[in-house]
Design a protein around this motif. Structure first.
Motif, PDB file in Angstrom:
ATOM      1  N   GLY A  71       0.786  -1.222   0.000  1.00 55.54           N
ATOM      2  CA  GLY A  71       0.000   0.000   0.000  1.00 55.54           C
ATOM      3  C   GLY A  71       0.822   1.276   0.000  1.00 55.54           C
ATOM      4  N   ALA A  72       2.141   1.164  -0.237  1.00 53.11           N
ATOM      5  CA  ALA A  72       2.981   2.340  -0.062  1.00 53.11           C
ATOM      6  C   ALA A  72       3.971   2.597  -1.198  1.00 53.11           C
ATOM      7  N   LEU A  73       4.509   1.538  -1.800  1.00 51.41           N
ATOM      8  CA  LEU A  73       5.600   1.719  -2.762  1.00 51.41           C
ATOM      9  C   LEU A  73       5.140   1.379  -4.173  1.00 51.41           C
ATOM     10  N   PRO A  74       5.531   2.171  -5.180  1.00 62.83           N
ATOM     11  CA  PRO A  74       5.218   1.801  -6.562  1.00 62.83           C
ATOM     12  C   PRO A  74       5.716   0.389  -6.857  1.00 62.83           C
ATOM     13  N   ASN A  75       4.893  -0.400  -7.534  1.00 62.72           N
ATOM     14  CA  ASN A  75       5.210  -1.806  -7.760  1.00 62.72           C
ATOM     15  C   ASN A  75       6.199  -1.967  -8.908  1.00 62.72           C
ATOM     16  N   THR A  76       7.491  -1.764  -8.604  1.00 62.79           N
ATOM     17  CA  THR A  76       8.560  -1.956  -9.586  1.00 62.79           C
ATOM     18  C   THR A  76       9.468  -3.084  -9.085  1.00 62.79           C
ATOM     19  N   PRO A  77      10.211  -3.734 -10.009  1.00 62.53           N
ATOM     20  CA  PRO A  77      11.104  -4.821  -9.576  1.00 62.53           C
ATOM     21  C   PRO A  77      12.110  -4.362  -8.524  1.00 62.53           C
ATOM     22  N   GLY A  78      12.648  -3.152  -8.668  1.00 65.07           N
ATOM     23  CA  GLY A  78      13.632  -2.661  -7.705  1.00 65.07           C
ATOM     24  C   GLY A  78      13.023  -2.472  -6.320  1.00 65.07           C
ATOM     25  N   ASN A  79      11.844  -1.863  -6.272  1.00 60.74           N
ATOM     26  CA  ASN A  79      11.180  -1.661  -4.981  1.00 60.74           C
ATOM     27  C   ASN A  79      10.796  -2.988  -4.355  1.00 60.74           C
ATOM     28  N   LEU A  80      10.347  -3.922  -5.183  1.00 61.89           N
ATOM     29  CA  LEU A  80       9.919  -5.212  -4.633  1.00 61.89           C
ATOM     30  C   LEU A  80      11.116  -5.963  -4.048  1.00 61.89           C
ATOM     31  N   ALA A  81      12.239  -5.946  -4.773  1.00 64.85           N
ATOM     32  CA  ALA A  81      13.433  -6.637  -4.274  1.00 64.85           C
ATOM     33  C   ALA A  81      13.889  -6.010  -2.954  1.00 64.85           C
ATOM     34  N   ALA A  82      13.860  -4.678  -2.876  1.00 69.61           N
ATOM     35  CA  ALA A  82      14.278  -4.006  -1.640  1.00 69.61           C
ATOM     36  C   ALA A  82      13.316  -4.338  -0.509  1.00 69.61           C
ATOM     37  N   PHE A  83      12.018  -4.353  -0.803  1.00 69.95           N
ATOM     38  CA  PHE A  83      11.013  -4.585   0.235  1.00 69.95           C
ATOM     39  C   PHE A  83      11.109  -5.999   0.810  1.00 69.95           C
ATOM     40  N   VAL A  84      11.218  -7.023  -0.054  1.00 62.53           N
ATOM     41  CA  VAL A  84      11.204  -8.393   0.470  1.00 62.53           C
ATOM     42  C   VAL A  84      12.474  -8.687   1.271  1.00 62.53           C
ATOM     43  N   ARG A  85      13.532  -7.913   1.049  1.00 60.96           N
ATOM     44  CA  ARG A  85      14.760  -8.134   1.806  1.00 60.96           C
ATOM     45  C   ARG A  85      14.725  -7.401   3.137  1.00 60.96           C
ATOM     46  N   ASP A  86      14.246  -6.160   3.126  1.00 60.59           N
ATOM     47  CA  ASP A  86      14.235  -5.377   4.357  1.00 60.59           C
ATOM     48  C   ASP A  86      13.026  -4.448   4.332  1.00 60.59           C
ATOM     49  N   ALA A  87      11.880  -4.995   4.675  1.00 59.40           N
ATOM     50  CA  ALA A  87      10.632  -4.236   4.577  1.00 59.40           C
ATOM     51  C   ALA A  87      10.636  -2.972   5.454  1.00 59.40           C
ATOM     52  N   PRO A  88      11.053  -3.061   6.733  1.00 57.54           N
ATOM     53  CA  PRO A  88      10.994  -1.857   7.575  1.00 57.54           C
ATOM     54  C   PRO A  88      11.887  -0.729   7.055  1.00 57.54           C
ATOM     55  N   ALA A  89      13.014  -1.069   6.404  1.00 54.29           N
ATOM     56  CA  ALA A  89      13.890  -0.026   5.875  1.00 54.29           C
ATOM     57  C   ALA A  89      13.300   0.593   4.611  1.00 54.29           C
ATOM     58  N   THR A  90      12.479  -0.201   3.894  1.00 56.04           N
ATOM     59  CA  THR A  90      11.924   0.271   2.629  1.00 56.04           C
ATOM     60  C   THR A  90      10.612   1.005   2.849  1.00 56.04           C
ATOM     61  N   LYS A  91       9.803   0.485   3.788  1.00 55.99           N
ATOM     62  CA  LYS A  91       8.543   1.133   4.151  1.00 55.99           C
ATOM     63  C   LYS A  91       8.532   1.293   5.670  1.00 55.99           C
ATOM     64  N   PRO A  92       8.889   2.484   6.144  1.00 52.29           N
ATOM     65  CA  PRO A  92       8.967   2.687   7.597  1.00 52.29           C
ATOM     66  C   PRO A  92       7.674   2.249   8.290  1.00 52.29           C
ATOM     67  N   GLY A  93       7.827   1.491   9.376  1.00 50.86           N
ATOM     68  CA  GLY A  93       6.658   1.041  10.113  1.00 50.86           C
ATOM     69  C   GLY A  93       6.090  -0.269   9.621  1.00 50.86           C
TER      70      GLY A  93
ATOM     71  N   THR B 255       5.278  -4.055   9.207  1.00 54.32           N
ATOM     72  CA  THR B 255       5.320  -5.123  10.207  1.00 54.32           C
ATOM     73  C   THR B 255       5.961  -6.384   9.655  1.00 54.32           C
ATOM     74  N   MET B 256       6.383  -6.373   8.395  1.00 52.41           N
ATOM     75  CA  MET B 256       7.097  -7.543   7.870  1.00 52.41           C
ATOM     76  C   MET B 256       8.567  -7.440   8.283  1.00 52.41           C
ATOM     77  N   PRO B 257       9.114  -8.495   8.902  1.00 51.22           N
ATOM     78  CA  PRO B 257      10.500  -8.408   9.386  1.00 51.22           C
ATOM     79  C   PRO B 257      11.507  -8.457   8.242  1.00 51.22           C
ATOM     80  N   PRO B 258      12.736  -7.932   8.465  1.00 49.43           N
ATOM     81  CA  PRO B 258      13.799  -8.095   7.460  1.00 49.43           C
ATOM     82  C   PRO B 258      14.072  -9.578   7.252  1.00 49.43           C
ATOM     83  N   MET B 259      14.352  -9.990   6.013  1.00 52.88           N
ATOM     84  CA  MET B 259      14.583 -11.405   5.726  1.00 52.88           C
ATOM     85  C   MET B 259      16.066 -11.657   5.454  1.00 52.88           C
ATOM     86  N   PRO B 260      16.571 -12.835   5.847  1.00 51.19           N
ATOM     87  CA  PRO B 260      18.005 -13.136   5.695  1.00 51.19           C
ATOM     88  C   PRO B 260      18.361 -13.575   4.278  1.00 51.19           C
ATOM     89  N   ILE B 261      18.232 -12.664   3.312  1.00 50.49           N
ATOM     90  CA  ILE B 261      18.565 -13.003   1.927  1.00 50.49           C
ATOM     91  C   ILE B 261      19.461 -11.919   1.340  1.00 50.49           C
TER      92      ILE B 261
END
Ligand code: HEC
Length: 121
Positions: A73-95, A97-103
Motif C-alpha cells: 500500500g505504499a511503494l510503486p510496484n517496480t522490480p527494484g522496490n519489490l526486491a528491496a522490500f522483500v529483503r528489508d521491509a521496515p527499511a523500505t517502508k517505515p513502520g 510489520t514484515m521483518p527483514p529477511m536473511p537473503i
C-alpha cells in the motif's frame, strides 16, 4: 578470395550466443527465487501460489501480486522496490510489520522475479 572466406567465418562466429546465456533467462531467476522463498519460509506468513506449505496468514496473500498497484500500500510496484522490500521491509517502508529477511540482494531480485511470474492456481 581467401580474405572473403575468412571474413564470412568471423561473422558466423560473432553471431553465436555466449555459452552461459541460459543462466540469465528470467525463468531461471524465478526458479531460484522460489527456492529462496521456500528456504526462508515466506510461506509461514503468506499464501504464495506454487508454494503449498506452509500457507500462513500473518501477511497478505501474494496471489495475483503482479496486479497489485502499490507494494504494501505504499511503494510503486517496480522490480527494484519489490526486491528491496522483500529483503528489508521496515527499511523500505517505515513502520512495516514484515521483518527483514536473511537473503542477499541477488536473492531478493530472484524472489521478485518469482512473485511477478507466478500464476494463480
Ligand atoms: C513474519 C511474517 C512474514 C514473513 C516471514 C514474510 N512476510 Fe511478507 N509481509 C508480512 C506482513 C505483515 C506484510 C504487510 C506489511 C506492510 O503492510 O507493511 C507483508 C507484506 C509483503 C508484501 C507486500 C504485499 C502486498 O500486497 O503489497 C510482499 C510482496 C511480501 N510481504 C513478500 C514476502 C516475501 C517474498 C517473504 C520471504 C522472503 C516474506 N514476505 C516474508 C509478513 C511476513
Amino acid at each position: 578470395m581467401r580474405h572473403v572466406a575468412v571474413a564470412a567465418l568471423l561473422t558466423v562466429a560473432a553471431c553465436k550466443p555466449p555459452p552461459d546465456d541460459r543462466t540469465s533467462l528470467p525463468a531461471d531467476a524465478a526458479e531460484r527465487g522460489k527456492a529462496v522463498i521456500e528456504r526462508v519460509s515466506c510461506g509461514s506468513c503468506h499464501a504464495i501460489p506454487g508454494v503449498d506449505w506452509p500457507r500462513g496468514g500473518a501477511g497478505p496473500s501474494l496471489e495475483g501480486f503482479d496486479d497489485v498497484g502499490l507494494i504494501a500500500g505504499a511503494l510503486p510496484n517496480t522490480p527494484g522496490n519489490l526486491a528491496a522490500f522483500v529483503r528489508d521491509a521496515p527499511a523500505t517502508k517505515p513502520g512495516s510489520t514484515m521483518p527483514p529477511m536473511p537473503i542477499t540482494p541477488a536473492e531478493a531480485q530472484d524472489v521478485a522475479a518469482y512473485l511477478y511470474g507466478m500464476k494463480d492456481e
